[in-house]
Scaffold this motif. Sequence first.
Motif, PDB file in Angstrom:
ATOM      1  N   LEU A 190      30.540 -39.410  40.767  1.00  0.00           N
ATOM      2  CA  LEU A 190      29.767 -38.800  41.850  1.00  0.00           C
ATOM      3  C   LEU A 190      30.594 -37.643  42.404  1.00  0.00           C
ATOM      4  O   LEU A 190      31.813 -37.791  42.590  1.00  0.00           O
ATOM      5  CB  LEU A 190      29.537 -39.862  42.932  1.00  0.00           C
ATOM      6  CG  LEU A 190      28.685 -39.487  44.136  1.00  0.00           C
ATOM      7  CD1 LEU A 190      27.224 -39.245  43.731  1.00  0.00           C
ATOM      8  CD2 LEU A 190      28.754 -40.594  45.196  1.00  0.00           C
ATOM      9  N   SER A 234      33.966 -37.573  45.502  1.00  0.00           N
ATOM     10  CA  SER A 234      34.025 -39.021  45.753  1.00  0.00           C
ATOM     11  C   SER A 234      35.287 -39.647  45.176  1.00  0.00           C
ATOM     12  O   SER A 234      36.076 -39.003  44.487  1.00  0.00           O
ATOM     13  CB  SER A 234      32.802 -39.707  45.142  1.00  0.00           C
ATOM     14  OG  SER A 234      33.024 -39.945  43.769  1.00  0.00           O
ATOM     15  N   ARG A 235      35.372 -40.947  45.437  1.00  0.00           N
ATOM     16  CA  ARG A 235      36.503 -41.738  44.960  1.00  0.00           C
ATOM     17  C   ARG A 235      36.655 -41.716  43.440  1.00  0.00           C
ATOM     18  O   ARG A 235      37.711 -42.059  42.936  1.00  0.00           O
ATOM     19  CB  ARG A 235      36.297 -43.194  45.339  1.00  0.00           C
ATOM     20  CG  ARG A 235      36.463 -43.541  46.790  1.00  0.00           C
ATOM     21  CD  ARG A 235      35.754 -44.859  46.996  1.00  0.00           C
ATOM     22  NE  ARG A 235      36.059 -45.525  48.249  1.00  0.00           N
ATOM     23  CZ  ARG A 235      35.396 -45.285  49.373  1.00  0.00           C
ATOM     24  NH1 ARG A 235      34.458 -44.381  49.420  1.00  0.00           N
ATOM     25  NH2 ARG A 235      35.699 -45.983  50.456  1.00  0.00           N
ATOM     26  N   ARG A 271      39.635 -40.131  41.610  1.00  0.00           N
ATOM     27  CA  ARG A 271      40.886 -40.868  41.339  1.00  0.00           C
ATOM     28  C   ARG A 271      40.917 -41.437  39.932  1.00  0.00           C
ATOM     29  O   ARG A 271      41.977 -41.533  39.314  1.00  0.00           O
ATOM     30  CB  ARG A 271      40.998 -42.074  42.292  1.00  0.00           C
ATOM     31  CG  ARG A 271      41.502 -41.801  43.634  1.00  0.00           C
ATOM     32  CD  ARG A 271      41.712 -43.065  44.420  1.00  0.00           C
ATOM     33  NE  ARG A 271      40.538 -43.877  44.616  1.00  0.00           N
ATOM     34  CZ  ARG A 271      40.351 -44.720  45.626  1.00  0.00           C
ATOM     35  NH1 ARG A 271      41.285 -44.871  46.534  1.00  0.00           N
ATOM     36  NH2 ARG A 271      39.257 -45.435  45.744  1.00  0.00           N
ATOM     37  N   ARG A 300      25.389 -36.157  44.949  1.00  0.00           N
ATOM     38  CA  ARG A 300      24.984 -36.755  46.225  1.00  0.00           C
ATOM     39  C   ARG A 300      23.747 -36.048  46.769  1.00  0.00           C
ATOM     40  O   ARG A 300      23.609 -34.824  46.591  1.00  0.00           O
ATOM     41  CB  ARG A 300      26.096 -36.569  47.268  1.00  0.00           C
ATOM     42  CG  ARG A 300      27.311 -37.424  47.045  1.00  0.00           C
ATOM     43  CD  ARG A 300      28.300 -37.102  48.162  1.00  0.00           C
ATOM     44  NE  ARG A 300      29.588 -37.731  47.982  1.00  0.00           N
ATOM     45  CZ  ARG A 300      29.922 -38.933  48.449  1.00  0.00           C
ATOM     46  NH1 ARG A 300      29.034 -39.650  49.117  1.00  0.00           N
ATOM     47  NH2 ARG A 300      31.124 -39.426  48.262  1.00  0.00           N
ATOM     48  N   LEU A 335      24.137 -39.847  50.079  1.00  0.00           N
ATOM     49  CA  LEU A 335      24.126 -41.034  49.221  1.00  0.00           C
ATOM     50  C   LEU A 335      24.046 -40.632  47.747  1.00  0.00           C
ATOM     51  O   LEU A 335      23.615 -39.520  47.415  1.00  0.00           O
ATOM     52  CB  LEU A 335      22.938 -41.933  49.573  1.00  0.00           C
ATOM     53  CG  LEU A 335      23.013 -42.612  50.948  1.00  0.00           C
ATOM     54  CD1 LEU A 335      21.725 -43.348  51.264  1.00  0.00           C
ATOM     55  CD2 LEU A 335      24.217 -43.561  51.018  1.00  0.00           C
ATOM     56  N   ALA A 336      24.446 -41.575  46.892  1.00  0.00           N
ATOM     57  CA  ALA A 336      24.363 -41.340  45.443  1.00  0.00           C
ATOM     58  C   ALA A 336      22.890 -41.407  45.017  1.00  0.00           C
ATOM     59  O   ALA A 336      22.082 -42.079  45.674  1.00  0.00           O
ATOM     60  CB  ALA A 336      25.177 -42.407  44.714  1.00  0.00           C
ATOM     61  N   LYS A 359      27.089 -47.287  43.568  1.00  0.00           N
ATOM     62  CA  LYS A 359      28.217 -46.556  44.180  1.00  0.00           C
ATOM     63  C   LYS A 359      29.148 -46.078  43.063  1.00  0.00           C
ATOM     64  O   LYS A 359      29.185 -46.647  41.982  1.00  0.00           O
ATOM     65  CB  LYS A 359      29.007 -47.464  45.115  1.00  0.00           C
ATOM     66  CG  LYS A 359      28.136 -48.221  46.097  1.00  0.00           C
ATOM     67  CD  LYS A 359      28.433 -47.840  47.521  1.00  0.00           C
ATOM     68  CE  LYS A 359      27.467 -48.466  48.481  1.00  0.00           C
ATOM     69  NZ  LYS A 359      26.626 -47.510  49.172  1.00  0.00           N
ATOM     70  N   SER A 360      29.921 -45.085  43.386  1.00  0.00           N
ATOM     71  CA  SER A 360      30.857 -44.525  42.425  1.00  0.00           C
ATOM     72  C   SER A 360      32.282 -44.782  42.924  1.00  0.00           C
ATOM     73  O   SER A 360      32.505 -44.724  44.141  1.00  0.00           O
ATOM     74  CB  SER A 360      30.583 -43.030  42.308  1.00  0.00           C
ATOM     75  OG  SER A 360      31.457 -42.430  41.411  1.00  0.00           O
ATOM     76  N   PRO A 361      33.234 -45.097  42.066  1.00  0.00           N
ATOM     77  CA  PRO A 361      33.153 -45.039  40.613  1.00  0.00           C
ATOM     78  C   PRO A 361      32.574 -46.311  39.977  1.00  0.00           C
ATOM     79  O   PRO A 361      32.731 -47.402  40.507  1.00  0.00           O
ATOM     80  CB  PRO A 361      34.629 -44.907  40.204  1.00  0.00           C
ATOM     81  CG  PRO A 361      35.375 -45.646  41.270  1.00  0.00           C
ATOM     82  CD  PRO A 361      34.612 -45.388  42.541  1.00  0.00           C
ATOM     83  N   GLU A 411      34.330 -50.951  41.647  1.00  0.00           N
ATOM     84  CA  GLU A 411      35.432 -51.073  42.620  1.00  0.00           C
ATOM     85  C   GLU A 411      36.679 -50.354  42.109  1.00  0.00           C
ATOM     86  O   GLU A 411      37.285 -50.779  41.121  1.00  0.00           O
ATOM     87  CB  GLU A 411      35.794 -52.529  42.936  1.00  0.00           C
ATOM     88  CG  GLU A 411      35.002 -53.142  44.066  1.00  0.00           C
ATOM     89  CD  GLU A 411      35.097 -52.390  45.408  1.00  0.00           C
ATOM     90  OE1 GLU A 411      34.088 -52.360  46.114  1.00  0.00           O
ATOM     91  OE2 GLU A 411      36.153 -51.819  45.736  1.00  0.00           O
ATOM     92  N   SER A 412      37.060 -49.322  42.854  1.00  0.00           N
ATOM     93  CA  SER A 412      38.192 -48.489  42.422  1.00  0.00           C
ATOM     94  C   SER A 412      39.424 -49.304  42.033  1.00  0.00           C
ATOM     95  O   SER A 412      40.020 -49.069  40.977  1.00  0.00           O
ATOM     96  CB  SER A 412      38.610 -47.540  43.543  1.00  0.00           C
ATOM     97  OG  SER A 412      37.519 -46.811  44.004  1.00  0.00           O
ATOM     98  N   GLU A 458      41.473 -49.667  49.840  1.00  0.00           N
ATOM     99  CA  GLU A 458      40.033 -49.830  50.098  1.00  0.00           C
ATOM    100  C   GLU A 458      39.757 -50.808  51.233  1.00  0.00           C
ATOM    101  O   GLU A 458      38.795 -50.648  51.972  1.00  0.00           O
ATOM    102  CB  GLU A 458      39.309 -50.293  48.829  1.00  0.00           C
ATOM    103  CG  GLU A 458      39.130 -49.198  47.798  1.00  0.00           C
ATOM    104  CD  GLU A 458      38.319 -48.003  48.340  1.00  0.00           C
ATOM    105  OE1 GLU A 458      37.292 -48.218  49.000  1.00  0.00           O
ATOM    106  OE2 GLU A 458      38.743 -46.858  48.108  1.00  0.00           O
TER     107      GLU A 458
HETATM  108  N1  LIG Z   1      35.171 -49.795  47.684  1.00  0.00           N
HETATM  109  C1  LIG Z   1      34.351 -49.077  46.740  1.00  0.00           C
HETATM  110  C2  LIG Z   1      33.592 -47.994  47.492  1.00  0.00           C
HETATM  111  C3  LIG Z   1      32.573 -47.287  46.635  1.00  0.00           C
HETATM  112  C4  LIG Z   1      31.861 -46.193  47.440  1.00  0.00           C
HETATM  113  O1  LIG Z   1      31.426 -46.396  48.571  1.00  0.00           O
HETATM  114  N2  LIG Z   1      31.759 -45.005  46.828  1.00  0.00           N
HETATM  115  C5  LIG Z   1      31.132 -43.889  47.490  1.00  0.00           C
HETATM  116  C6  LIG Z   1      31.748 -42.603  46.976  1.00  0.00           C
HETATM  117  S1  LIG Z   1      33.294 -42.203  47.675  1.00  0.00           S
HETATM  118  C7  LIG Z   1      29.662 -43.799  47.138  1.00  0.00           C
HETATM  119  O2  LIG Z   1      29.282 -44.122  46.029  1.00  0.00           O
HETATM  120  N3  LIG Z   1      28.872 -43.272  48.070  1.00  0.00           N
HETATM  121  C8  LIG Z   1      27.495 -42.989  47.859  1.00  0.00           C
HETATM  122  C9  LIG Z   1      26.569 -44.086  48.277  1.00  0.00           C
HETATM  123  O3  LIG Z   1      26.998 -45.012  48.974  1.00  0.00           O
HETATM  124  O4  LIG Z   1      25.391 -44.010  47.909  1.00  0.00           O
HETATM  125  C10 LIG Z   1      35.254 -48.497  45.669  1.00  0.00           C
HETATM  126  O5  LIG Z   1      36.415 -48.211  45.951  1.00  0.00           O
HETATM  127  O6  LIG Z   1      34.825 -48.326  44.522  1.00  0.00           O
END
Ligand SMILES: N[C@@H](CCC(=O)N[C@@H](CS)C(=O)NCC(=O)O)C(=O)O
Length: 221
Positions: free
Chosen positions: A7, A10-11, A14, A33, A39-40, A52-54, A65-66, A102
Amino acid sequence: MITVHHLNNSRSQRILWLLEELGLPYEIKRYQRDPKTMLAPPELRAVHPLGKSPVVTDDGLTLAESGAIIEYLADRYGADRLIPLPGTPARLRSNYWLHYAEGSVMPPLLLKLVFRRVETAPAPFFVKPIAKGIAGKVQQGFVDPQIALHMSYMEGELSKAEWFGGADFGVADIALSFPLEAAAARGGLNDRHPRLQAFLQRIHARPAYQRALERGGKYSL
Ligand SMILES: N[C@@H](CCC(=O)N[C@@H](CS)C(=O)NCC(=O)O)C(=O)O
């Protein structure tokens, strides 16, 4: 082939960085986004129910989960680089930071993002000052002190060793990059934290970090 469901901003940046550090081949499937909600897009839910990403797929596995993804990739492909051997004190320390990134430091940073959005979100004129007042109070009374606590804790940890895991660069540093970059962008990481600032400069100078940026595309928090 390893696929990173990436995404923008975003995370998952990493994960690209880790793969570049490990020198592994991988492909990127990109998701953008929603510019309003941030949001994704719904397509990501076809890969993992939370959307959610990644998310990484590899060899028939789908991983989210990262921290879990970082540990899996480094254990499976790291050949004892970047992650200490299981069962050692160094591994415990490294795992601590993967979970801390996290589980402990990200929540107040996310609250900061949310309450700052509340302050600036469009609202009827009679609601705006009330929303702004509440958002400001929550930030001053809880969110900002929590972020300050975490930043001074991490600043202190870097007085003991060059990297979070100790003398060697490793997955703990990759995991902590996102919260530290977020704190530098959203407030909380400042001139009171020279070691954290130097840490960000050191990681940004790494060739693998820069290659990951080139592959991942624009990254701003
Ligand atoms: N704790 C999860 C968090 C995942 C997360 O919230 N990712 C964000 C990106 S930084 C996301 O996908 N946001 C878009 C959404 O919630 O739709 C991880 O580290 O993978």
